[in-house]
Design an enzyme around this catalytic site. Structure first.
Site: not given
Length: 308
Positions: A208, A244, A145
């Protein structure tokens, strides 16, 4: 392809009105609710990103990742043999080895995700970001991430943003890359859309919303804009990019609403751990409490769900 984003306009009042409508959606009840909640569990990135993380609390998190819902509750729902686990365990790079070893000892194949690239601020040199990504992958992380440099968005340096994300994608190698946009710090919904597009063009497997450390994290207006960027990118290229939301998602009702929104905007095919994740640390506890109430008809006491 800068032509995709050069004339972007986001109708903010319309997006906000739609988001307010989303909040009023009726939630599902009974067995349907239990089914949606178990689906949500399989899409959770169970996360600990605290300065006081230790090997022992990471091991505990990994045990919970393999056994997210109490076995007797799953048996009551006839779901005990379906292999229900969370989508991934997410930790800092320094704790990746602990998580990998704990999951290996538990005999499960849940991927370990690591935050990297100067998380959460992104205010580190690109060379340092790339080195951190490579180390996390070397330690055994199968998902990375990364977080973008917000300054590149705020100053309109789209080619610079593309190049940074592209190099991060290259550093990830075989690991999947989720690109955190830190949407609460991008200034406008138009910037959110443009950053989403650039991140996908540069090879992101997921986009995300947030690090979870910003003042404003996952919100429905931002979710709508990002999902429509994903849909547009899919129509243009045929490539499916995951989504996400992360930060501030704490209740079972919120989790179901996010699932419903994904279903409405992107379709049922996105409702899998391969294309949808929920970044959360305390959400699983609330979901397990709701399932406990559904099965027993009583509210859980503190000792009933100790591992939560």
């Amino acid at each position: 392809e800068l032509g995709w984003i050069s004339k972007v306009h986001v109708n903010r009042p319309a997006v906000v009105r739609h988001a307010e409508h989303i909040k009023k959606w009726r939630t599902v009840k009974g067995n349907w609710q239990a089914a949606w909640l178990l689906k949500a569990v399989t899409c959770i990135d169970l996360t600990t990103l605290s300065g006081d993380d230790t090997p022992s609390n990471v091991h505990r998190l990994c045990f919970k990742a393999k056994h997210p819902i109490r076995e007797d509750l799953l048996k009551a729902l006839d779901m005990h043999d379906k292999g229900i686990t969370v989508g991934a365990v997410c930790v800092y790079p320094a704790r990746v080895t602990d998580a990998v070893n704990a999951l290996k000892a538990a005999g499960c194949n849940i991927p370990v995700a690591s935050v990297a690239a100067g998380f959460p601020s992104g205010q580190t040199p690109l060379e340092t970001k790339l080195a951190e990504i490579k180390l996390a992958v070397e330690y055994g992380a199968r998902e990375i991430d990364i977080v973008i440099s917000r300054s590149l968005v705020l100053s309109g340096q789209w080619e610079g943003l593309y190049e940074e994300i592209r190099q991060c994608r290259e550093a990830c190698g075989e690991a999947r890359m989720k690109t955190i946009l830190a949407t609460g710090e991008l200034g406008s919904l138009a910037n959110v859309y443009k950053a989403s597009m650039i991140a996908m063009m540069a090879g992101s497997d997921f986009i995300k919303t947030s690090t979870g450390k910003e003042v404003e994290n996952a919100t429905f207006p931002v979710g709508v804009v990002m999902m429509r960027a994903i849909r547009e990118f899919y129509w243009q290229t045929g490539n499916k990019v995951g989504f996400k939301p992360a930060g501030g998602i704490r209740t079972a009702k919120e989790a179901i609403t996010w699932l419903m929104l994904v279903k409405e905007e992107l379709g049922v095919e996105w409702l899998t751990p391969e294309l949808f994740r929920l970044g959360a640390s305390s959400l699983l506890e609330n979901i397990e409490k709701q399932i406990f109430y559904h099965v027993t008809g009583t509210y859980a006491l503190q000792h009933d769900l100790a591992m939560a």
